[in-house]
Scaffold this motif. Structure first.
Motif, PDB file in Angstrom:
ATOM      1  N   TYR A  68      11.257   5.498   3.532  1.00  0.00           N
ATOM      2  CA  TYR A  68      10.535   5.401   2.245  1.00  0.00           C
ATOM      3  C   TYR A  68      10.667   4.104   1.385  1.00  0.00           C
ATOM      4  O   TYR A  68       9.849   3.590   0.878  1.00  0.00           O
ATOM      5  N   LYS A  69      11.823   3.953   1.236  1.00  0.00           N
ATOM      6  CA  LYS A  69      12.059   2.660   0.461  1.00  0.00           C
ATOM      7  C   LYS A  69      11.351   1.330   1.208  1.00  0.00           C
ATOM      8  O   LYS A  69      10.977   0.499   0.294  1.00  0.00           O
ATOM      9  N   VAL A  70      11.289   1.203   2.628  1.00  0.00           N
ATOM     10  CA  VAL A  70      10.606   0.180   3.080  1.00  0.00           C
ATOM     11  C   VAL A  70       8.908   0.149   2.580  1.00  0.00           C
ATOM     12  O   VAL A  70       8.600  -0.935   2.243  1.00  0.00           O
ATOM     13  N   VAL A  71       8.510   1.365   2.773  1.00  0.00           N
ATOM     14  CA  VAL A  71       7.182   1.496   2.119  1.00  0.00           C
ATOM     15  C   VAL A  71       6.829   1.088   0.763  1.00  0.00           C
ATOM     16  O   VAL A  71       5.801   0.411   0.403  1.00  0.00           O
ATOM     17  N   LEU A  72       7.651   1.794   0.059  1.00  0.00           N
ATOM     18  CA  LEU A  72       7.664   1.494  -1.393  1.00  0.00           C
ATOM     19  C   LEU A  72       7.821   0.079  -1.654  1.00  0.00           C
ATOM     20  O   LEU A  72       7.082  -0.342  -2.832  1.00  0.00           O
ATOM     21  N   ASN A  73       8.688  -0.630  -1.247  1.00  0.00           N
ATOM     22  CA  ASN A  73       9.123  -2.174  -1.420  1.00  0.00           C
ATOM     23  C   ASN A  73       8.035  -2.937  -1.131  1.00  0.00           C
ATOM     24  O   ASN A  73       7.451  -3.921  -1.929  1.00  0.00           O
ATOM     25  N   LEU A  74       7.284  -2.627   0.007  1.00  0.00           N
ATOM     26  CA  LEU A  74       6.251  -3.239   0.387  1.00  0.00           C
ATOM     27  C   LEU A  74       4.988  -3.016  -0.302  1.00  0.00           C
ATOM     28  O   LEU A  74       4.231  -3.853  -0.645  1.00  0.00           O
ATOM     29  N   TYR A  75       4.627  -1.904  -0.614  1.00  0.00           N
ATOM     30  CA  TYR A  75       3.602  -1.548  -1.690  1.00  0.00           C
ATOM     31  C   TYR A  75       3.858  -1.790  -2.964  1.00  0.00           C
ATOM     32  O   TYR A  75       2.908  -2.720  -3.554  1.00  0.00           O
ATOM     33  N   LEU A  76       4.543  -1.404  -3.663  1.00  0.00           N
ATOM     34  CA  LEU A  76       4.913  -1.617  -4.850  1.00  0.00           C
ATOM     35  C   LEU A  76       5.494  -3.018  -5.508  1.00  0.00           C
ATOM     36  O   LEU A  76       4.995  -3.492  -6.470  1.00  0.00           O
ATOM     37  N   ILE A  77       6.401  -3.428  -4.612  1.00  0.00           N
ATOM     38  CA  ILE A  77       7.105  -4.667  -5.148  1.00  0.00           C
ATOM     39  C   ILE A  77       6.267  -5.950  -4.620  1.00  0.00           C
ATOM     40  O   ILE A  77       6.426  -6.920  -5.169  1.00  0.00           O
ATOM     41  N   GLU A  78       6.174  -5.939  -3.128  1.00  0.00           N
ATOM     42  CA  GLU A  78       5.472  -6.816  -2.582  1.00  0.00           C
ATOM     43  C   GLU A  78       4.160  -6.956  -2.715  1.00  0.00           C
ATOM     44  O   GLU A  78       3.502  -8.160  -2.525  1.00  0.00           O
ATOM     45  N   GLY A  79       3.275  -6.019  -3.020  1.00  0.00           N
ATOM     46  CA  GLY A  79       2.059  -6.192  -3.364  1.00  0.00           C
ATOM     47  C   GLY A  79       1.138  -5.884  -2.008  1.00  0.00           C
ATOM     48  O   GLY A  79      -0.213  -6.272  -1.879  1.00  0.00           O
ATOM     49  N   TYR A  80       1.782  -5.581  -0.653  1.00  0.00           N
ATOM     50  CA  TYR A  80       0.840  -5.320   0.450  1.00  0.00           C
ATOM     51  C   TYR A  80       0.074  -4.091   0.172  1.00  0.00           C
ATOM     52  O   TYR A  80       0.444  -2.919  -0.267  1.00  0.00           O
ATOM     53  N   ASP A  81      -1.150  -4.171   0.932  1.00  0.00           N
ATOM     54  CA  ASP A  81      -2.010  -2.990   0.833  1.00  0.00           C
ATOM     55  C   ASP A  81      -1.695  -1.984   2.210  1.00  0.00           C
ATOM     56  O   ASP A  81      -0.907  -2.305   2.970  1.00  0.00           O
ATOM     57  N   HIS A  82      -2.326  -0.820   2.412  1.00  0.00           N
ATOM     58  CA  HIS A  82      -1.795   0.160   3.345  1.00  0.00           C
ATOM     59  C   HIS A  82      -2.105  -0.476   4.540  1.00  0.00           C
ATOM     60  O   HIS A  82      -1.473  -0.206   5.856  1.00  0.00           O
ATOM     61  N   GLN A  83      -3.230  -1.254   4.915  1.00  0.00           N
ATOM     62  CA  GLN A  83      -3.621  -2.069   6.007  1.00  0.00           C
ATOM     63  C   GLN A  83      -2.529  -2.794   6.465  1.00  0.00           C
ATOM     64  O   GLN A  83      -1.977  -2.712   7.681  1.00  0.00           O
ATOM     65  N   GLU A  84      -2.204  -3.648   5.406  1.00  0.00           N
ATOM     66  CA  GLU A  84      -1.068  -4.706   6.157  1.00  0.00           C
ATOM     67  C   GLU A  84       0.538  -4.054   6.131  1.00  0.00           C
ATOM     68  O   GLU A  84       0.852  -4.292   7.220  1.00  0.00           O
TER      69      GLU A  84
END
Length: 182
Positions: free
Chosen positions: A133-149
């Motif tokens: 969960y932490k990885v996806v949360l970081n990528l999405y919320l903090i790094e700003g990646y979208d779900h496709q990325e």
């Protein structure tokens, strides 16, 4: 051009010429920030430091490929994030896929937080989450990646990315409630 941009440009050009002094300057400029980024993905500080060191080795090996299309800091950050993802993939973190019809999208408006919450509390709570969960949360919320990325980076489906984000948010929210922050 500002003095900082010119200095950074000179340091990058000297790094491309494999000058050790410039490499050390670039490392000194970005190592602390990159360590913090690595810590977002792995809980162990020693592992985060190893990942950051490996990322800088990769930076210096590939600096000739840097074209200046983004800032040098953004370029290094992407390498650090990719190193973290590679490390986590090697650990075989299982991201569980669920059927799309089982997904309930979390309502963003239901996120009310106590005024005492600050970035340190949220970061600490995220770090206590399971890695998947932490990885996806970081990528999405903090790094700003979208779900496709995220799906491409982690080699998962967009549905899995969305479900992991939703589950991570729910776990984060319940964790904050435990401490009376939500």
């Amino acid at each position: 051009m500002s003095k900082t941009i010119l200095l950074n440009s000179k340091i990058v050009n000297d790094c491309k010429l494999n000058k050790a002094k410039a490499q050390m300057q670039l490392y000194d400029m970005y190592c602390d920030a990159m360590f913090i980024i690595a810590q977002r993905y792995v809980k162990d500080n020693f592992v985060a430091e190893d990942i950051m060191q490996d990322a800088f080795i990769k930076v210096f090996k590939n600096i000739k490929k840097f074209k200046g299309e983004v800032t040098i800091g953004a370029w290094i950050k992407k390498i650090v994030i990719n190193q973290c993802i590679d490390y986590l993939k090697k650990k075989r973190i299982e991201l569980v896929a669920i059927e799309e019809n089982n997904i309930a999208i979390a309502d963003e408006s239901d996120w009310t937080v106590n005024e005492e919450v600050n970035i340190n509390i949220v970061t600490s709570a995220i770090n206590k989450l399971p890695e998947k969960y932490k990885v996806v949360l970081n990528l999405y919320l903090i790094e700003g990646y979208d779900h496709q990325e995220i799906a491409q980076i982690l080699n998962i489906t967009e549905v899995t990315s969305r479900s992991q984000l939703m589950r991570g948010k729910n776990k984060l929210k319940s964790q904050l409630k435990t401490y009376n922050y939500a």
